[in-house]
Design a protein around this motif. Structure first.
Motif, PDB file in Angstrom:
ATOM      1  N   UNK A 608      21.858 -44.191 -16.253  1.00 16.63           N
ATOM      2  CA  UNK A 608      21.164 -42.899 -16.186  1.00 16.63           C
ATOM      3  C   UNK A 608      22.365 -41.922 -16.890  1.00 16.63           C
ATOM      4  N   UNK A 609      21.329 -40.930 -17.514  1.00 13.42           N
ATOM      5  CA  UNK A 609      22.033 -39.915 -18.216  1.00 13.42           C
ATOM      6  C   UNK A 609      22.296 -38.775 -17.265  1.00 13.42           C
ATOM      7  N   UNK A 610      23.249 -37.777 -17.621  1.00 18.00           N
ATOM      8  CA  UNK A 610      23.437 -36.602 -17.124  1.00 18.00           C
ATOM      9  C   UNK A 610      24.266 -36.366 -15.829  1.00 18.00           C
ATOM     10  N   UNK A 611      24.818 -37.510 -15.193  1.00 20.40           N
ATOM     11  CA  UNK A 611      25.661 -37.284 -14.124  1.00 20.40           C
ATOM     12  C   UNK A 611      26.715 -36.447 -14.397  1.00 20.40           C
ATOM     13  N   UNK A 612      27.614 -36.666 -15.337  1.00 13.18           N
ATOM     14  CA  UNK A 612      28.529 -35.696 -15.476  1.00 13.18           C
ATOM     15  C   UNK A 612      28.457 -34.425 -15.884  1.00 13.18           C
ATOM     16  N   UNK A 613      27.252 -34.224 -16.363  1.00 16.14           N
ATOM     17  CA  UNK A 613      26.976 -32.833 -16.546  1.00 16.14           C
ATOM     18  C   UNK A 613      26.446 -32.207 -15.424  1.00 16.14           C
ATOM     19  N   UNK A 614      25.938 -32.812 -14.622  1.00  8.24           N
ATOM     20  CA  UNK A 614      25.515 -32.165 -13.053  1.00  8.24           C
ATOM     21  C   UNK A 614      26.746 -32.017 -12.562  1.00  8.24           C
ATOM     22  N   UNK A 615      27.858 -32.637 -12.512  1.00  7.14           N
ATOM     23  CA  UNK A 615      29.112 -32.741 -11.745  1.00  7.14           C
ATOM     24  C   UNK A 615      29.778 -31.552 -12.119  1.00  7.14           C
ATOM     25  N   UNK A 616      29.534 -31.265 -13.584  1.00  6.69           N
ATOM     26  CA  UNK A 616      30.403 -30.186 -14.247  1.00  6.69           C
ATOM     27  C   UNK A 616      29.739 -28.839 -13.724  1.00  6.69           C
ATOM     28  N   UNK A 617      28.316 -28.945 -13.835  1.00  8.98           N
ATOM     29  CA  UNK A 617      27.597 -27.660 -13.235  1.00  8.98           C
ATOM     30  C   UNK A 617      27.820 -27.354 -11.913  1.00  8.98           C
ATOM     31  N   UNK A 618      28.125 -28.373 -10.952  1.00  4.03           N
ATOM     32  CA  UNK A 618      28.410 -28.112  -9.529  1.00  4.03           C
ATOM     33  C   UNK A 618      29.828 -27.506  -9.431  1.00  4.03           C
ATOM     34  N   UNK A 619      30.708 -28.055 -10.345  1.00  4.39           N
ATOM     35  CA  UNK A 619      31.820 -27.229  -9.823  1.00  4.39           C
ATOM     36  C   UNK A 619      31.869 -25.876 -10.741  1.00  4.39           C
ATOM     37  N   UNK A 620      31.187 -25.535 -11.664  1.00  3.33           N
ATOM     38  CA  UNK A 620      31.032 -24.258 -12.265  1.00  3.33           C
ATOM     39  C   UNK A 620      30.690 -23.379 -11.199  1.00  3.33           C
ATOM     40  N   UNK A 621      29.717 -23.730 -10.332  1.00  2.00           N
ATOM     41  CA  UNK A 621      29.012 -22.973  -9.517  1.00  2.00           C
ATOM     42  C   UNK A 621      30.035 -22.898  -7.887  1.00  2.00           C
ATOM     43  N   UNK A 622      31.096 -23.474  -7.959  1.00  2.00           N
ATOM     44  CA  UNK A 622      31.871 -23.554  -6.974  1.00  2.00           C
ATOM     45  C   UNK A 622      31.330 -24.699  -5.659  1.00  2.00           C
ATOM     46  N   UNK A 623      30.492 -25.383  -6.207  1.00  2.00           N
ATOM     47  CA  UNK A 623      30.119 -26.233  -5.041  1.00  2.00           C
ATOM     48  C   UNK A 623      30.490 -27.969  -5.305  1.00  2.00           C
ATOM     49  N   UNK A 624      29.860 -28.692  -4.580  1.00  2.55           N
ATOM     50  CA  UNK A 624      30.481 -30.165  -4.733  1.00  2.55           C
ATOM     51  C   UNK A 624      28.778 -31.091  -4.662  1.00  2.55           C
ATOM     52  N   UNK A 625      29.179 -32.078  -5.444  1.00  4.71           N
ATOM     53  CA  UNK A 625      27.866 -32.974  -5.717  1.00  4.71           C
ATOM     54  C   UNK A 625      28.396 -34.272  -5.364  1.00  4.71           C
TER      55      UNK A 625
END
Length: 644
Positions: A608-625
């Motif tokens: 699958x693609x995009x898992x690292x991108x989703x993790x980066x976005x979660x960190x950018x918004x102060x969240x946890x994935x």
């Protein structure tokens, strides 16, 4: 078409498993077996043997799945009662074969694995374990589990070599080759495919030998070695014709025509593919007919006969629509769009391009163009600094005027003047601060827009500009066909810009600053994708969250994470049910995206693609994935973040 004749080869190994465990006193014919079951009492393992053999015969002679299920239920219960594990393993293998033949591949894999477990647990014969492992690899391949398929087949090969088991099953070696091919490693697949061919040649199995030659042609085809591929396709066709293997003849004839086209001999390829079309019609094989029509169209395109190319390509598309084969529909629609664009028929080209685009299950990715972003940021920074300097000068002038007034005022007005000056200073400071904050907020917004937009606008427009210049040159050089393809690429890129612009405008629109808007947007995006894959879809939002406002940063990252997760679910999970929930837990927003699909091992490199991108976005918004998954157990994605 390749899957059909591959199944015929693999079933030889299934039959071998049954023969190895049947007794000599059990009848061979189906009528005699029915008589045996009616006249004997289930008091020993012979009755279990008869049940297993009857089920096997019914599978291939009558395809009576309902009775097969009943017989195997009885066989499983008796085998456990008598503690006869050889019969139980055979029963599980028969049930797996029943699901294999009815294309229920998940259940087929489950029972093949059960057969392996029983064989290992009770130390049953190694040749039986060898055959069952080969069957597990086949079932994994049917589910697209290429890495597990390769590992299982390699384990079977190691077992065979360790115990010198005979006969060797060529399909086990070919399973490794098939997995490597699917993983994009055609060169590494070649030695295993050659070994499979050598085993079938030694055993004299001409049908398997024909299949092996065709697969070797496929591998060389993938490697771009058309002449070597052509030699193997010819060898496969020769054997298939000798034994009357019409299904593979059809495939071989089409493959030979394609290779001749690659070798710049399209006219020589036409007789082959026309013969393939006749065989496909004789077999009433619509999938093969569709492939043959498409190949004929490609040959006529190489011969610059666009009229014939268009006619055959439309026939191919019509059959693909009849079969509801989405991959073929997408491919043929794109080819028709390209063909019409090459003839300046842009209205028709657009219609087929739109049809193809509607079938694509992918998210438009917005990337960053660093150079354009840097230039815009520099411009905005200079503009902000100039405005700050102007405000500072205004403040200095105001201060000088205040000082002059203070020294000129009389003593009676000193207190009032000082009070006024203090009020003026505070007012000026507050005004300056408010203006500066607005400038900084505007600056951050502009940078964000630049971050999300300028790759699509900058690089894509640059591409359009470059293609436009190339088009002018190609027209000057009297190369209209290539120029028309450039024009087709230009209007495809322009449509992508419009899609990206729509998404970014929605993200920055203050009217969408609520979780309800985000949820509705994700629901609108997900529902047609789920319906296209026949996935039962549930979307729920906690009522406490509906009117809760969120910042643009959180809204943007939350929306993009949701899109990426939904897109991956639809493309890779093979799920039948999926759920998206927005919940409030301990003053936090929790988003759950779950499916009952095939799952995966998060610890292993993922397709699958995009898992690292989703993790980066979660960190950018102060969240946890967090992502929880396991093979065969579905996937759960949980995102938590503060929104208040």
């Amino acid at each position: 078409m390749a899957q059909t004749y591959l199944r015929l080869v693999l079933l030889l190994s299934f039959a071998g498993c049954i023969t190895s465990v049947t007794g000599q006193t059990i009848p061979q014919q189906l009528d005699s077996l029915d008589q045996y079951l009616r006249t004997h009492t289930p008091t020993d393992t012979s009755y279990v043997r008869a049940l297993n053999r009857t089920a096997w015969k019914l599978l291939f002679e009558r395809a009576d799945y309902t009775r097969v299920d009943s017989l195997l239920d009885h066989s499983e219960a008796l085998a456990k009662k008598f503690d006869w594990w050889l019969g139980l393993a055979t029963c599980y293998n028969n049930r797996a074969t029943r699901y294999h033949l009815s294309a229920e591949h998940r259940r087929s894999l489950l029972y093949f694995q059960k057969a392996v477990e029983v064989t290992e647990q009770y130390n049953l014969p190694k040749d039986q374990l060898y055959a069952y492992l080969g069957n597990v690899a086949v079932a994994q391949g049917k589910l697209g589990q290429w890495e597990p398929m390769m590992q299982t087949a390699l384990r079977a090969i190691r077992l065979q070599e360790q115990y010198k088991l005979q006969p060797r099953y060529a399909n086990t070696y070919m399973a490794v080759a098939d997995a490597l091919k699917k993983l994009g490693k055609a060169r590494q697949a070649l030695p295993y495919a050659r070994l499979a061919l050598a085993i079938d040649q030694q055993s004299g199995n001409k049908q398997n030998e024909s299949v092996d030659e065709n697969k070797l042609g496929n591998l060389y085809d993938d490697l771009g070695q058309a002449r070597e591929a052509l030699n193997h396709y010819r060898a496969s066709l020769k054997i298939a014709q000798a034994i009357g293997f019409e299904l593979l003849q059809t495939d071989g004839l089409v493959n030979i025509a394609r290779m001749l086209d690659d070798l710049k001999q399209p006219a020589a390829g036409l007789p082959y593919v026309q013969k393939a079309l006749l065989l496909a019609r004789k077999q009433d094989n619509k999938e093969a007919m569709s492939t043959a029509y498409n190949t004929i169209s490609q040959l006529y395109q190489s011969l610059h006969d666009t009229t014939q190319a268009e006619a055959y390509l439309k026939k191919a598309l019509a059959l693909a629509n009849t079969l509801q084969d989405k991959e073929k529909i997408k491919t043929y629609s794109q080819e028709l769009a390209d063909l019409y664009a090459g003839q300046n028929k842009y209205k028709e080209a657009y219609a087929f391009q739109l049809q193809k685009n509607q079938l694509i299950d992918s998210t438009v990715t917005v990337r960053t163009n660093a150079e354009v972003q840097r230039l815009l940021a520099r411009y905005e920074t200079d503009k902000k600094e100039a405005q700050i300097r102007l405000l500072q000068k205004e403040k200095q002038l105001q201060q000088k005027e205040a000082d002059r007034a203070r020294w000129q005022a009389n003593a009676l007005l000193t207190g009032a003047v000082l009070l006024l000056l203090l009020g003026a200073a505070v007012t000026a400071w507050l005004l300056n601060r408010a203006k500066l904050r607005r400038l900084q907020e505007a600056q951050r917004l502009r940078k964000r827009i630049a971050h999300d937009l300028h790759d699509e606008v900058g690089s894509t427009l640059s591409s359009i500009s470059l293609l436009s210049g190339m088009t002018d040159k190609l027209l000057t050089d009297n190369r209209p066909e290539t120029a028309h393809r450039m024009v087709q690429k230009i209007y495809t890129d322009a449509r992508q810009i419009l899609e990206a612009m729509d998404e970014i405008i929605w993200t920055i629109n203050p009217g969408n600053d609520s979780l309800q808007r985000i949820a509705l947007r994700l629901q609108e995006y997900a529902r047609p994708l789920m319906e296209s894959k026949e996935i039962r879809f549930l979307f729920a939002i906690d009522p406490d969250l509906e009117n809760m406002p969120v910042s643009m940063e959180v809204r943007r990252n939350l929306y993009l994470i949701g899109k990426e997760a939904i897109n991956n679910l639809v493309k890779y999970s093979e799920a039948t049910q999926a759920t998206v929930r927005f919940e409030r837990r301990n003053d936090q927003l929790t988003v759950l995206i779950e499916d009952n699909g095939r799952g995966f091992d998060p610890a292993l490199p993922s397709l699958r693609t995009g898992q690292q991108s989703m993790q980066d976005r979660a960190k950018a918004m102060g969240g946890n994935l967090t992502i929880r998954s396991a093979p065969g157990q579905g996937t759960t994605l949980q995102l938590t973040t503060e929104v208040a």
